[in-house]
Design an enzyme around this catalytic site. Structure first.
Site, mmCIF file in Angstrom:
data_model
loop_
_atom_site.group_PDB
_atom_site.id
_atom_site.type_symbol
_atom_site.label_atom_id
_atom_site.label_comp_id
_atom_site.label_asym_id
_atom_site.label_seq_id
_atom_site.Cartn_x
_atom_site.Cartn_y
_atom_site.Cartn_z
ATOM 1 C CE LYS A 271 -23.077 0.604 -9.953
ATOM 2 N NZ LYS A 271 -23.833 -0.648 -9.706
ATOM 3 N N GLY B 13 -17.309 -3.317 -16.880
ATOM 4 C CA GLY B 13 -15.869 -3.357 -16.691
ATOM 5 C C GLY B 13 -15.299 -2.177 -15.920
ATOM 6 C CE LYS C 157 -23.988 -1.038 -14.945
ATOM 7 N NZ LYS C 157 -23.434 -1.028 -16.302
ATOM 8 C CD GLU D 229 -21.643 -8.509 -12.381
ATOM 9 O OE1 GLU D 229 -21.497 -7.365 -11.912
ATOM 10 O OE2 GLU D 229 -20.851 -9.010 -13.192
ATOM 11 N NE ARG E 23 -19.842 -9.565 -20.915
ATOM 12 C CZ ARG E 23 -19.146 -9.671 -19.795
ATOM 13 N NH1 ARG E 23 -18.696 -10.852 -19.409
ATOM 14 N NH2 ARG E 23 -18.879 -8.618 -19.055
#
Length: 644
Positions: free
Chosen positions: A158, A164, A116, A274, A296
């Site tokens: 994070k 998930g 990230k 996102e 994906r």
């Protein structure tokens, strides 16, 4: 086009890929673990190869065995589905080195978006807005605490390699930072083998809106947005497309930002960009920020398919086989509205703890698309994600699509294990959600109302009693020299026990007394009714009766020889709620603890679950060790009251 592909996955997504591939004339090879030998995806495939083992590391994460299976069966390409190896660049390299095609992006694109912190630096260069935060390499706890203070609380921790909801913690104040950091790093190491984290400003009124993109390695298009704001424990629950309140201006800005992100890494295939969006003042083109890119197919891709008329799996196969993207940006339009609800075997009343068990009955509403990897008779395994199905509805407007979803949830019948079906029904009926007032905190704010039990009515108990009697009813039942056949017994629903009595007058007339009320049941043309209304649908599995009313309720027929158990003993012990591995123990024999203290961590179903003290007291015994594999119900810690 390929003649044969291998699907390196299981469950719902494997079935989903097989369905489209076979409709295109492409043969499919399934792989499976030992516990999945009779699974639905194996039955659907043209051939199957065993990977052995049970846990993912022994089966679906064995990239070398999967590649060998593809070569041995003559498959030309591998579809990774989602999860497992779908975003593993080393697996992609190995697939291509074996002369096979990976149906997805190349390894460099996955690497670019896999961490990230690095991904956000890349997005800044591409002109994509990112959330303020620290994304660097310094992982010293003291330094990270300073960065959190600089960014300003609340902050989000994070895992850089996460997904998930794992390795993610919200921290409201500096005093809580150290413990949250340690917990996030531990979960990140367990789930991803990488304990590094990043720190970001936590948006107070956030919405989670993502853009579906599709690329050919050079150019990309977007297939509009999905709103995934309804989440529990940072995992999506109910998604929709398009996003409520979206304007053409904001849609264009977000769509183009997502396309820039995909083209910046030469993306090929289906992916999702996102964004976190500040919804405090409506949707604005200057109030969205890049979070991450999932390289994906997403779990929630069906809502995009519903509003665009596109089969994303078909697009994946076509582009991977060398064909161009089937449609241009100008060709893509939005038609209507769609919702997806994720039906899980989990206990919403117990912090969404995953459940296991055999599905004894499963029937979906005819008015929905149901993507499922299980059937009646299948087991929900402790080794994998406990998803039962994705329920998808589509309508001309949001109101119509949501009304269809409410009906779908009300008509879905599932027995044999605990599920979130009732929770989903309440969520779909939530007044704020119906108006489009959504943000990622909605479920947490209204959690108590969403899990509130409706209570068991006398009518439901009476119907459960009726269904208990019917299997033993014969044409001669109810008649004797002394009148109708009478019986009394008990039914248990959860912790409640109900005494009922019945009298069989004839094979088509039965009286039941329950909770002080009398119910006259009669049968005509094979249909039982009470008070002029047909009885509810039901399913029976041994001594368990499930009644499918507004909420599905499972009743157990009590054996009169059963003895009452000592319910107080439960407070003195901490048992494993499901099979798993004891990840950590925080207490030893003789330690004094208070109610709510963290005693241990159980790793199960790919997540960590904290086990807390149910009372103030002293630890009298710890009959387990760290690293031990335990079964559901195994006692991990024993306690006793402290001496006054």
């Amino acid at each position: 086009m390929f003649k044969k592909i291998l699907i390196a996955n299981r469950g719902e997504i494997a079935c989903r890929v097989i369905e489209t591939a076979q409709s295109m004339g492409v043969a499919c090879v399934a792989v499976h673990s030992d516990v999945d030998a009779c699974a639905k995806h194996v039955a659907m495939a043209d051939e199957a190869v065993s990977l052995g083992g049970a846990a993912p590391a022994e089966s679906y994460l064995r990239g070398d065995a999967i590649i060998d299976a593809a070569l041995a069966t003559g498959a030309e390409a591998i579809h990774p589905g989602y999860g497992f190896l779908s975003e593993n660049p080393e697996f992609v390299d190995a697939v291509e080195a074996a002369g096979l095609v990976f149906i997805g992006p190349n390894s460099s694109a996955i690497r670019a978006m896999g961490l990230k912190d690095a991904a956000k630096a890349l997005m800044v260069e591409a002109g994509v807005p990112v959330v303020p935060g620290y994304h660097g390499d310094n992982q010293d706890p003291a330094f990270l605490a300073e960065e959190a203070a600089r960014i300003g609380y609340p902050v989000m921790i994070k895992a850089v390699a996460g997904g998930g909801g794992k390795g993610m913690r919200i921290v409201e104040a500096a005093v809580d930072f150290a413990e949250a950091l340690e917990s996030a790093q531990g979960e990140a190491m367990t789930g991803f083998g990488n304990a590094d984290v990043l720190i970001e400003k936590f948006i107070q009124n956030p919405r989670h809106i993502e853009i579906q993109v599709f690329g050919d390695g050079e150019n990309a298009v977007h297939l509009f947005e999905r709103d995934c704001s309804l989440q529990r424990r940072h995992q999506k629950v109910l998604e929709e497309a398009p996003a409520p309140g979206m304007t053409e201006e904001v849609r264009e800005a977000m769509g183009q930002a997502a396309v820039r992100a995909a083209e910046a890494i030469g993306y090929k295939g289906a992916g999702t960009v996102e964004f976190i969006v500040d919804g405090s003042d409506g949707l604005r083109s200057d109030r969205f920020w890049f979070m991450e890119m999932n390289t994906r197919l997403q779990v929630e891709h069906p809502v995009t398919e519903a509003i665009t008329g596109v089969d994303l799996v078909e697009w994946q196969l076509r582009v991977a086989s060398g064909e161009p993207i089937p449609l241009t940006q100008e060709d893509l339009t939005i038609k209507g509205h769609s919702f997806e609800a994720r039906l899980y075997a989990e206990d919403a009343n117990n912090n969404f703890l995953p459940a296991i068990g055999r599905i004894s009955h499963l029937k979906f509403s005819e008015g929905c698309r149901a993507d499922s990897g299980v059937r009646a008779g299948d087991e929900i395994s402790p080794f994998y994600d406990p998803m039962v199905a994705k329920l998808i509805t589509h309508g001309a407007t949001r109101d119509i699509a949501l009304a269809k979803m409410r009906r779908t949830l009300g008509e879905t019948e599932l027995a044999g294990t605990v599920t979130n079906l009732g929770f989903l029904a309440k969520l779909a009926a939530h007044k704020g959600f119906a108006k489009g007032d959504v943000d990622t905190g909605l479920i947490a704010r209204d959690y108590e109302a969403l899990i509130e039990a409706q209570g068991v009515s006398a009518s439901l108990v009476a119907q459960a009693a009726l269904f208990t009697i019917l299997p033993n009813l014969s044409q001669d039942s109810g008649f004797s020299l002394w009148g109708g056949l009478r019986q009394s017994f008990e039914l248990a629903q959860g912790d409640e026990v109900f005494a009922v009595s019945s009298k069989v007058h004839s094979p088509s007339q039965i009286t039941v007394h329950a909770l002080g009320e009398r119910f006259e049941f009669s049968q005509a043309a094979g249909v039982w009714s009470v008070g002029g209304q047909a009885v509810y649908a039901h399913a029976q599995d041994g001594q368990e009766i499930t009644v499918f009313a507004a909420q599905s309720l499972a009743f157990k027929i009590k054996d009169p020889l059963d003895r009452a158990t000592d319910t107080d003993a439960a407070d003195n012990s901490v048992a494993a709620p499901m099979p798993g591995v004891v990840k950590a123990l925080f207490v030893s024999q003789g330690d004094t603890v208070q109610k709510g203290d963290r005693l241990a961590i159980l790793e199960a179903m790919k997540m960590e679950h904290a086990l807390l003290a149910g009372m103030d007291g002293v630890v009298s015994d710890v009959p387990c060790t760290e690293g031990a594999q335990v079964k559901a119900g195994d006692i991990l810690i024993l306690m006793e009251e402290a001496e006054a």
